[in-house]
Design a protein around this motif. Structure first.
Motif, short mmCIF file in Angstrom:
data_model
loop_
_atom_site.label_atom_id
_atom_site.label_comp_id
_atom_site.label_asym_id
_atom_site.label_seq_id
_atom_site.Cartn_x
_atom_site.Cartn_y
_atom_site.Cartn_z
N ALA A 286 0.83 -1.20 0.00
CA ALA A 286 0.00 0.00 0.00
C ALA A 286 0.87 1.25 0.00
CB ALA A 286 -0.93 -0.01 1.21
N TYR B 80 -0.68 4.68 -1.31
CA TYR B 80 -1.83 4.73 -0.39
C TYR B 80 -1.31 4.96 1.03
CZ TYR B 80 -4.58 2.96 -4.28
OH TYR B 80 -5.20 2.82 -5.49
N ALA C 257 -2.10 7.74 3.02
CA ALA C 257 -3.08 8.31 3.95
C ALA C 257 -3.74 7.15 4.69
CB ALA C 257 -4.13 9.12 3.21
N GLU D 194 -6.62 6.44 5.93
CA GLU D 194 -7.90 5.93 5.47
C GLU D 194 -7.74 5.18 4.15
OE1 GLU D 194 -10.61 5.74 6.97
OE2 GLU D 194 -10.84 7.35 8.43
N HIS D 195 -6.78 5.63 3.30
CA HIS D 195 -6.53 4.91 2.05
C HIS D 195 -5.88 3.56 2.33
CE1 HIS D 195 -6.45 8.98 -0.30
NE2 HIS D 195 -7.66 8.60 0.08
N THR D 196 -4.92 3.54 3.26
CA THR D 196 -4.28 2.27 3.62
C THR D 196 -5.31 1.28 4.13
OG1 THR D 196 -2.29 3.50 4.25
CG2 THR D 196 -2.45 1.23 4.99
N LYS D 197 -6.23 1.78 4.95
CA LYS D 197 -7.27 0.91 5.51
C LYS D 197 -8.07 0.25 4.40
CE LYS D 197 -11.65 1.23 8.08
NZ LYS D 197 -12.52 2.11 8.88
N ARG D 198 -8.47 1.02 3.40
CA ARG D 198 -9.31 0.48 2.35
C ARG D 198 -8.52 -0.36 1.35
NH1 ARG D 198 -11.38 4.24 4.96
NH2 ARG D 198 -13.64 4.55 5.13
N TYR D 199 -7.25 -0.04 1.16
CA TYR D 199 -6.41 -0.82 0.25
C TYR D 199 -6.13 -2.21 0.83
CZ TYR D 199 -2.66 -1.86 -3.09
OH TYR D 199 -1.88 -2.42 -4.07
N THR E 107 -8.05 6.03 11.82
CA THR E 107 -9.24 5.88 10.98
C THR E 107 -10.48 6.09 11.85
OG1 THR E 107 -9.23 3.51 11.38
CG2 THR E 107 -8.07 4.29 9.43
#
Length: 670
Positions: free
Chosen positions: A202, A207, A209, A211-216, A251
């Motif tokens: 990630a 990715y 950020a 929140e981006h890491t969380k979703r990735y 998050t």
């Protein structure tokens, strides 16, 4: 395998339960004082070591262990294996911050405990105990040598307590975000099988950020909502991007972090218990009196009280006659009651009711409408001011829960600055209404320290005192159009008060009153019943109740919608009375209304419909049937002849005033 002191409690618990603990692998050196009691049990403790991997196929067979340097960043020697069939891991403590986060609160990173804790609240909230990072450490060294116990006490392991900030160091946690060396997959989030390699990908893909890491990676999206793995993920991401954990941030946590099964929610509420019947304190009395019941929400209220040889019509007529000429008694305990308190109570009421409340005196009541945002009537009732910042809101029996949820939604979601507290108290009070021209005669025959004379106790007032030796709130409000006293007492005294009133009322002809007779009486007066005269499309203006809308007091729910051109149309359905030409004919509620001219074409539908009948009853007092109806442009049609389609046939009627009995309200002020 641990990096903090609290794991030693689990070691002793296992040993006490008869489990053979072969070793404790601690990342730290020197060993904490708590280790002394462990070693006294003959359990090996290996400082400055880590577990690289668990070995085995279908179950754990061994743990691969190796030494590390003081910082935990590299291995300092070869690995060796320890045979075992269970590997426990303790990496520290994390508070359940989910509910605090959902309230809008912001977290801060505790550098001592290496976890995020509640910091800046947005709403009026208070977080305590472990949810605030004050973790409980029970006496974990209950067994061991005297020296070990002394050492444990020195480390703060003596008695159960909340660890204050100066004592949090007793955990002596050494942060170790990733075990050094190549031990294969290194899992970060055990719920979604997220590994350190996933977080690295990630970061490489941009990715970074949180929140981006969380979703990735789906880290923190499992059923624990990140409670067990999020801080670890933040730390690894921070290391890859040269940021501290606070700089990485958090998050959004969403409660509950543990799923709740439908079975747990249902519990025993299946079959007969799925919709449990609610009973008032007087239900058993009503059953013994032979009452016929009707459902009102989850309640069952007496519909009428038949005597020997009486059908429903005869019973209702007798009950109505008693109220108009003597006295009736009604169990009104099911009426919704919401206790409203707080310095902004008046502000809340002004926003949800159409009329003003700032000028209501203590000890006085006022009838009010609640509207939805579209301007349509939602609920009604009398609200009484009990103190400067204290009100009792009454609602319809079936609408109590809905009104409470409606108010809570506005307070919790839109008007979070208002300091108002709502408490549902419907079941707390038994409410008994004594109504009729001799109602006062009944009350004076029982011990009562309240002056109930007309001058001291006018209509729409409330007085507190004792009635029949019971602490009571007495309200002078009426839904029958006659002199009425609603007596509220704590539920446990309801039956005793009812029986006392029944005994005292014998010389006055007191008669139990069911809901059917109550509806006849209120319809004679033209009083509306929410759910009868309203159906979600009716405004106060349609009901001819413009007087209840105070357009000068400021904004309130539905005010803007009342000003719409469609809401102000002259041809909207308006509340009227109907008098059938055949006085003995009672038309079904819901019957459609057409013009008298169109009645000749009733066999050839469709026909334009003027409105519908909302309530229709046989009135013994008036010697004829009466009906309330919603008719297009109804108020301008008074005196007009129309036809009600009843069972496929026209029943001719004349549009009249909805107030059939005592239109000036003289009986209320007796």
């Amino acid at each position: 395998f641990t990096n903090n002191d609290s794991a030693y409690e689990a070691v002793l618990a296992c040993a006490d339960a008869g489990i053979e603990v072969v070793a404790v692998i601690d990342t730290r050196t020197p060993l904490p004082a708590a280790a002394a009691a462990i070693q006294a049990r003959g359990i090996a403790v290996q400082p400055a070591h880590v577990v690289l991997a668990a070995r085995g196929s279908k179950h754990v067979g061994a743990a691969s262990v190796a030494p590390i340097n003081a910082g935990g960043v590299r291995l300092t020697g070869p690995a060796h294996e320890i045979e075992c069939d269970l590997l426990c891991v303790s990496g520290g403590w994390d508070p359940a911050v989910h509910l605090f986060s959902q309230s809008g609160g912001r977290l801060e990173f505790d550098e001592e405990q290496h976890c995020f804790v509640p910091a800046h609240a947005v709403q009026s909230t208070r977080t305590t105990g472990a949810a605030n990072g004050a973790f409980m450490l029970p006496d974990c060294i209950a067994q061991g040598t005297a020296a070990g116990l002394a050492a444990a006490r020195d480390a703060g392991f003596n008695t159960p307590r909340e660890i204050a900030p100066p004592k949090r160091a007793a955990l002596a946690l050494m942060p170790l975000w990733e075990v050094p060396g190549d031990g294969g997959k290194k899992f970060v989030d055990l719920h979604n099988d997220v590994t350190t390699a996933d977080i690295a990908v990630a970061a490489r893909e941009g990715y970074v950020a949180v929140e981006h890491t969380k979703r990735y990676t789906t880290s923190g999206m499992g059923v624990d909502q990140g409670k067990t793995g999020n801080v670890l993920a933040y730390a690894i991401l921070g290391g890859l991007t040269e940021r501290t954990i606070p700089e990485v941030g958090t998050t959004t946590f969403r409660p509950p972090y543990t799923p709740v099964t439908m079975g747990a929610l249902a519990g025993r509420e299946t079959g007969e218990r799925f919709d449990p019947l609610r009973k008032t304190p007087l239900t058993d009395w009503h059953v013994a009196a032979g009452a016929v019941f009707e459902p009102v929400g989850l309640w069952r209220r007496p519909l009428y009280y038949p005597r020997s040889g009486e059908d429903m019509h005869a019973s209702v007529e007798r009950e109505c006659r008693a109220v108009r000429s003597a006295a009736g008694i009604l169990d009104a305990s099911t009426l919704g009651k919401i206790d409203v308190q707080g310095p902004d109570a008046v502000t809340l009421l002004n926003r949800v009711y159409t009329n003003a409340w700032h000028n209501l005196a203590v000890g006085r009541g006022r009838y009010g409408f609640m509207l939805r945002e579209d301007g349509m009537v939602f609920d009604d009732g009398v609200t009484t001011r009990l103190g400067e910042h204290h009100f009792l809101v009454s609602t319809t029996s079936g609408g109590a829960d809905g009104v409470l949820h409606w108010l809570e939604e506005w307070l919790q979601c839109e008007w979070r600055d208002l300091k108002v507290y709502l408490t549902p108290v419907t079941a707390h009070w038994a409410t008994i209404c004594v109504t009729g021209p001799r109602a006062r005669d009944v009350l004076v025959k029982i011990p009562c320290d309240i002056d109930i004379s007309p001058s001291a106790f006018p209509h729409m007032s409330m007085r507190e005192g004792t009635v029949a030796g019971v602490p009571a709130r007495v309200f002078r409000v009426s839904f029958t159009g006659e002199l009425s006293f609603e007596i509220n007492v704590p539920a446990r005294y309801g039956l005793a008060l009812w029986e006392a009133l029944m005994d005292a009322g014998v010389p006055c002809g007191i008669t139990p009153l069911g809901t059917e007779a109550l509806h006849v009486l209120r319809a004679e007066k033209g009083y509306i019943a929410v759910g009868h005269e309203t159906d979600g499309t009716v405004t106060p203006l349609d009901l001819g109740m413009d007087w209840i809308v105070d357009v000068k007091k400021g904004d309130f729910l539905g005010k803007r919608s009342l000003a719409r051109s469609d809401t102000a149309r002259a041809d909207r359905k308006q509340l009227v009375g109907l008098l059938t030409e055949d006085a003995a004919t009672v038309v079904p509620q819901g019957s459609q209304i057409i013009t008298a001219e169109d009645a000749a074409r009733i066999a050839n539908p469709p026909l334009p419909v003027l409105g519908h009948v909302t309530s229709c009853y046989m009135s013994g007092t008036l010697g004829r049937s009466i009906a309330l109806a919603l008719v297009a442009g109804g108020r301008s049609r008074r005196g007009e002849r129309v036809a009600v389609v009843a069972r496929g046939q026209p029943v001719y009627a004349t549009i009249a005033s909805p107030r059939f009995y005592d239109p000036k309200g003289e009986h209320l002020n007796a």
